[in-house]
Design an enzyme around this catalytic site. Structure first.
Site, short mmCIF file in Angstrom:
data_model
loop_
_atom_site.label_atom_id
_atom_site.label_comp_id
_atom_site.label_asym_id
_atom_site.label_seq_id
_atom_site.Cartn_x
_atom_site.Cartn_y
_atom_site.Cartn_z
N CYS A 158 -20.39 36.19 17.23
CA CYS A 158 -21.53 37.13 17.33
C CYS A 158 -22.04 37.20 18.77
O CYS A 158 -22.71 36.29 19.25
CB CYS A 158 -22.65 36.65 16.40
SG CYS A 158 -24.13 37.66 16.49
N CYS A 161 -25.84 37.40 19.12
CA CYS A 161 -26.51 36.11 18.92
C CYS A 161 -26.34 35.21 20.15
O CYS A 161 -27.28 34.54 20.57
CB CYS A 161 -25.93 35.36 17.73
SG CYS A 161 -25.69 36.32 16.25
N ASP A 162 -25.13 35.16 20.69
CA ASP A 162 -24.80 34.10 21.64
C ASP A 162 -24.50 34.57 23.06
O ASP A 162 -24.34 33.74 23.96
CB ASP A 162 -23.57 33.31 21.12
CG ASP A 162 -23.88 32.61 19.81
OD1 ASP A 162 -25.04 32.22 19.62
OD2 ASP A 162 -22.97 32.46 18.98
#
Ligand code: NAP
Length: 331
Positions: A158, A161-162
């Site tokens: 992701c 997300c990261d």
């Protein structure tokens, strides 16, 4: 069987016992314990519907694997995915939701309408007046050595997300589809270099995304190549590349590996029971109704597009409110 209303607001309600026929009768069963499921549990619990969440074998689904979430509103310093899930569970339980842990649904029968039959892999049979399906989706794994161990430590599924954690770092993106291009382009906002490793010499992604990727000066392409191993001690340091045409094997330094080789909705359980699209996602209307009256779905099991904790929470909320209204209308 409990009446569902005789619990304190500060502790979980007692577990419901099976009737003489061995079937446990519930008002609302929520299948899955990610952000959509736990939010649906919170809302249905506050509506005094005494929901039972069948959590699956791991609480929290994909989000529990995310080491830091920085895009969930209300937490300016970010928070650990597992911690977020634990807090969601605690909050739902505070209002009476019951979470059945370490147990997954093995079979459902929605064919006769409400009440619906649900069986779990620990041998229990339930009947529920309404069901909210939140079984999520699973990013496809490469299944190479190092991948599992380094997930959350440089291996990610992701970018949203990261990506932020890879500011000025060198990352590798695996895959040649729309997701790989879209997420790879997103990663160029942070990373110093994004190498796309693709197993063929042509992308699967649509022409617009392809063009944007080719035009981006931070993106490079390593064609006809697969990853045999992801290496690192505590965090990713390199990958082993193998050219599928020449057979040449090489070690390639990298700080992060983002894998986008597709997602699979966890919907096999509902095959022949719920209408699904050609990718296997459960189809819902805007109010999160599936094609079966009394069965609702929320989160990534029905969302192929957004896949965010915040959107799953919203969809879980909507499903719970629709469920409550549907139950009220029949009474
Ligand atoms: P996808 O289209 O199935 O692409 C997966 C990619 O991963 C392919 O390039 C595939 O290679 C590669 N791959 C699969 N298994 C692999 C393996 N074991 N090792 C190495 N590479 C592997 O998946 P997606 O990109 O997640 O897209 C899913 C659907 O959502 C598609 O219909 C897509 O159009 C849609 N989508 C659309 C958008 C958008 O329109 N903005 C954004 C994201 C997704 P091959 O090409 O060789 O098969």
């Amino acid at each position: 069987m409990t009446d569902g209303f005789s619990f304190s607001l500060t502790s979980p309600a007692p577990q419901t016992e099976p009737d003489a026929d061995g079937i446990t009768r519930e008002k609302v069963i929520i299948i899955g314990s990610g952000p959509a499921g736990l939010t649906a549990a919170l809302y249905t619990a506050r509506a005094k519907l005494n929901p039972l969440v069948i959590a699956g074998h791991e609480l929290g689904g994909q989000v529990a694997l995310t080491h830091e979430i920085e895009n969930y509103p209300g937490f300016p310093d970010g928070l650990d995915g597992q911690a977020l899930v634990d807090k969601m569970k605690e909050q739902a339980e505070r209002f009476g939701a019951r979470v059945k842990m370490f147990s997954a649904v093995s079979e459902v029968d929605f064919s006769g309408g409400s009440p619906f039959t649900i069986k779990t892999d620990d041998g229990e049979t339930y009947e529920a007046e309404a069901v909210i399906v939140t079984t999520g989706a699973t990013p496809r794994r490469l299944n190479v050595p190092g991948e599992k161990e380094l997930t959350g430590h440089g291996v990610s599924y992701c970018a949203t997300c990261d990506g932020f954690f890879f500011r000025d770092k060198h990352v590798i993106v695996i895959g040649g589809g729309d997701s790989a291009m879209e997420e790879g382009l997103f990663l160029t906002r942070f990373a110093s270099k994004v190498d796309v490793v693709h197993r063929r010499d042509a992308l699967r992604a649509g022409p617009t995304l392809q063009q944007r990727a080719f035009n981006n000066e931070k993106m490079d392409f390593i064609w006809d190549t697969v990853i045999d191993e992801i290496k690192g001690d505590g965090s990713v340091t390199s990958v082993t590349l193998r050219n599928v045409k020449t057979g040449e094997v090489s070690d390639y330094a990298a700080d992060g590996v983002f894998i986008f080789i597709g997602h699979d909705p966890n919907s096999d359980l509902f095959k022949g029971q719920l209408e699904r699209d050609r990718f296997g996602y459960v189809i819902t209307d805007k109010e999160m109704h599936t094609n079966v009256e009394g069965v609702f779905a929320a989160g990534e099991i029905q969302d192929r597009i957004y896949r965010q904790v915040a959107t799953s929470v919203g969809q879980g909320t909507a499903a719970a409110i629709s469920c409550e209204r549907w139950l009220a209308a029949r009474e």
